[in-house]
Structure formats: structure tokens, C-alpha cells
Design a protein around this motif. Sequence first.
Motif, PDB file in Angstrom:
ATOM      1  N   UNK A   1       0.878  -1.125  -0.164  1.00 24.79           N
ATOM      2  CA  UNK A   1      -0.009  -0.141  -0.174  1.00 24.79           C
ATOM      3  C   UNK A   1       0.980   1.345  -0.067  1.00 24.79           C
ATOM      4  N   UNK A   2       0.573   2.263  -1.040  1.00 25.33           N
ATOM      5  CA  UNK A   2       1.331   3.364  -0.914  1.00 25.33           C
ATOM      6  C   UNK A   2       0.669   4.583  -0.278  1.00 25.33           C
ATOM      7  N   UNK A   3       1.268   5.100   0.668  1.00 24.11           N
ATOM      8  CA  UNK A   3       1.275   6.152   1.747  1.00 24.11           C
ATOM      9  C   UNK A   3       1.992   7.445   1.445  1.00 24.11           C
ATOM     10  N   UNK A   4       1.452   8.334   1.017  1.00 21.18           N
ATOM     11  CA  UNK A   4       2.059   9.985   0.815  1.00 21.18           C
ATOM     12  C   UNK A   4       3.412   9.676  -0.263  1.00 21.18           C
ATOM     13  N   UNK A   5       2.949   8.890  -1.263  1.00 19.91           N
ATOM     14  CA  UNK A   5       3.987   8.778  -2.342  1.00 19.91           C
ATOM     15  C   UNK A   5       5.340   8.283  -2.218  1.00 19.91           C
ATOM     16  N   UNK A   6       5.913   8.287  -0.875  1.00 16.33           N
ATOM     17  CA  UNK A   6       7.144   7.907  -0.567  1.00 16.33           C
ATOM     18  C   UNK A   6       7.512   6.846   0.405  1.00 16.33           C
TER      19      UNK A   6
ATOM     20  N   UNK B   1      14.883   3.889   1.371  1.00 19.41           N
ATOM     21  CA  UNK B   1      15.929   4.464   2.391  1.00 19.41           C
ATOM     22  C   UNK B   1      15.943   3.833   3.435  1.00 19.41           C
ATOM     23  N   UNK B   2      14.938   3.351   4.057  1.00 19.91           N
ATOM     24  CA  UNK B   2      14.734   2.634   5.442  1.00 19.91           C
ATOM     25  C   UNK B   2      13.742   1.257   5.190  1.00 19.91           C
TER      26      UNK B   2
ATOM     27  N   UNK C   1       8.519   0.391   4.308  1.00 19.29           N
ATOM     28  CA  UNK C   1       9.610   0.611   3.388  1.00 19.29           C
ATOM     29  C   UNK C   1       9.652   2.409   2.999  1.00 19.29           C
ATOM     30  N   UNK C   2      10.562   2.993   3.454  1.00 28.92           N
ATOM     31  CA  UNK C   2      10.666   4.397   3.204  1.00 28.92           C
ATOM     32  C   UNK C   2      11.562   4.713   1.847  1.00 28.92           C
ATOM     33  N   UNK C   3      11.036   5.458   0.860  1.00 26.65           N
ATOM     34  CA  UNK C   3      11.701   5.636  -0.411  1.00 26.65           C
ATOM     35  C   UNK C   3      12.373   6.783  -0.492  1.00 26.65           C
TER      36      UNK C   3
ATOM     37  N   UNK D   1       9.755   9.591  -5.146  1.00 28.50           N
ATOM     38  CA  UNK D   1       8.385   8.938  -5.393  1.00 28.50           C
ATOM     39  C   UNK D   1       8.351   7.571  -6.018  1.00 28.50           C
ATOM     40  N   UNK D   2       7.301   6.913  -5.806  1.00 27.05           N
ATOM     41  CA  UNK D   2       7.101   5.423  -6.150  1.00 27.05           C
ATOM     42  C   UNK D   2       7.203   5.386  -7.721  1.00 27.05           C
ATOM     43  N   UNK D   3       8.345   4.315  -8.046  1.00 28.48           N
ATOM     44  CA  UNK D   3       8.364   4.229  -9.644  1.00 28.48           C
ATOM     45  C   UNK D   3       8.509   2.659  -9.708  1.00 28.48           C
ATOM     46  N   UNK D   4       7.622   1.969 -10.687  1.00 29.55           N
ATOM     47  CA  UNK D   4       7.463   0.534 -10.655  1.00 29.55           C
ATOM     48  C   UNK D   4       8.083   0.138 -12.103  1.00 29.55           C
ATOM     49  N   UNK D   5       8.421  -1.156 -12.133  1.00 29.22           N
ATOM     50  CA  UNK D   5       8.695  -1.947 -13.389  1.00 29.22           C
ATOM     51  C   UNK D   5       7.486  -2.650 -13.849  1.00 29.22           C
ATOM     52  N   UNK D   6       6.489  -2.555 -14.634  1.00 29.10           N
ATOM     53  CA  UNK D   6       5.343  -3.277 -14.859  1.00 29.10           C
ATOM     54  C   UNK D   6       5.663  -4.650 -15.023  1.00 29.10           C
ATOM     55  N   UNK D   7       4.720  -5.585 -14.799  1.00 26.94           N
ATOM     56  CA  UNK D   7       5.078  -7.130 -15.013  1.00 26.94           C
ATOM     57  C   UNK D   7       5.676  -7.499 -16.663  1.00 26.94           C
ATOM     58  N   UNK D   8       4.678  -6.616 -17.411  1.00 27.38           N
ATOM     59  CA  UNK D   8       5.028  -6.945 -18.895  1.00 27.38           C
ATOM     60  C   UNK D   8       6.185  -6.312 -19.654  1.00 27.38           C
TER      61      UNK D   8
END
Length: 269
Positions: free
Chosen positions: A20-25, A50-51, A85-87, A90-97
Motif C-alpha cells: 500500500x502506497x502512503x504519501x508517495x514515498x 531509504x529504510x 519501506x521508506x523510499x 516518489x514510487x516508480x515501478x517496473x510493470x510485469x509486462x
Amino acid sequence: MALIQGIPGEFGPQPWGEAILRNGELLLLRITRRPPNHEVRLPGLATTPRHVVEDGTGRALTWRHDGDDLLVRLPESTERAVVRVSLEGKLRIVPPDTVTANADGVWDLTPAGTTAHLVARRSADVAVRVFGEATGEIELANQSLPIHHLGRTIGPFQVPAGLVVPLTLPPGVRRVLVAPVGTVLASIHACGSAGELVVRVTNFGRTVAQGEVELALPTGICRWTFEELEPGGSTGWTAAINGRPGVYVLEARLDAGRRSASSPYSIHL
């Protein structure tokens, strides 16, 4: 650090629970099904953590990257856990495809829908060749070009290195070849007749191409030559294939200059 730069997005359900993403980071990993080895894998996390700590206690947890996946070692317990998980951004993902180009900078895709994601090893201008019954536009790396003729390449599109970019296709596309401009590419395709296949050469370059193609089959070797293959055009030949039952991985050997490339093809007899 993740190997490639992902795109904004969120994670879907995971075998062990949810992210679950909270506050973008900040990501909360809710562990509802603890893996037997007490290690959870979050696939496609492109933002560096980061942590990584246990929620509630603040205890630091051991984590590592495996490619673009995050692996976290859970504390020994039978209880459900929540991991924070503190980032570092901003969250960036690699899509499964997501598909990375091969060593020649080529993608050979059989799309499951109308969208795929590509990653280039090097920045390049590329062109696209589609197979199927399709009309409309191709969109790649936020650039759109119309399909004027299914038998010709479409492009160029500018693709950056190491960045996930979306490829959007119209309905009806069965297969897609994407290659750097300048490439002459040999590919193998299914044929409408049983026991046959088609070898195609596509000129992704800006100048006329010529050369030779060789294909090793279970029963022997086929050879063809071509001349005056214009930029964006394709030519092809039909070959009969038979042999003992099994799966065969075929790859045409192309000699058409230093930018020659080929894409392997699996066939079941």
C-alpha cells in the motif's frame, strides 16, 4: 539501486499480501501469508529504499535488491507483519509486462493486449513492424505515428536508455518487432499451412539492403538471397519443416552488413 527507471504506478496484489502506497514515498507491506522462508519479494520496485523497518517496533529489517525486485527478510514469528519501506523518492515501478531489448537492441513481442512496456539498453531511434490485422496508430515513448501500411516499418521513435516506456497498439496486432533504425532483421513466423513457416527479412534502415539468409532446419539447411530491399520494406520465403516430435528453437543467420540481427523462434512439431 534498481537497474532501470520505472514509471509512476502502484502494486497489485502479491502472493504474500499487499503493498500500500502512503504519501508517495512510503510503502506498507501487509504480510497476510508469510512465506515459508520468511522472505517476501516485491517485484518491480524501481525506487531505491531509504529504510526498511518493522511497523510498530521500528526494528530495521534486512533487505536487498534482486534485479528490480525488493527482497525483505521478515522477523521470525508466526504473527502477521507490516513492513514500512521508506523510499528515496516518489514510487516508480517496473510493470510485469516490461521487456528489455536483446543484445542487438531488438524487441520481439507477442502482445497479450494493446499495451506493453519496453526498456532500451542504449538510447536509440527505433522503428516498429507490426503483424496482424490492425489500423490506427502506434504510440511508443509518448510519440504517436499512424499505420499507413502493415507491410512496412513505422517510425522513427526516440527511445531513451534504461527507462520504462509504454508501447500502445491498436487491436488486432499479433506480433511486434521493434529495432534500432539501421538494423536489417531476420525473423521467423508461423504459416497458415501446417508443416511450413515463413522467414522474413525487414529493413529497418534508411538505405537499400542486400544479403543472404540461412536457416538450419531438422532436415537440412535452407538458403536465400535478397537484393534491393528498400528502407522500411520486407521480403520473405516459405520453408517446409518436419522432424521428430519436440520443441525446436530456430534462428535464421543473416548476413546483410554490420547491423544484421535475427530473432529466435520456437516451434512445436
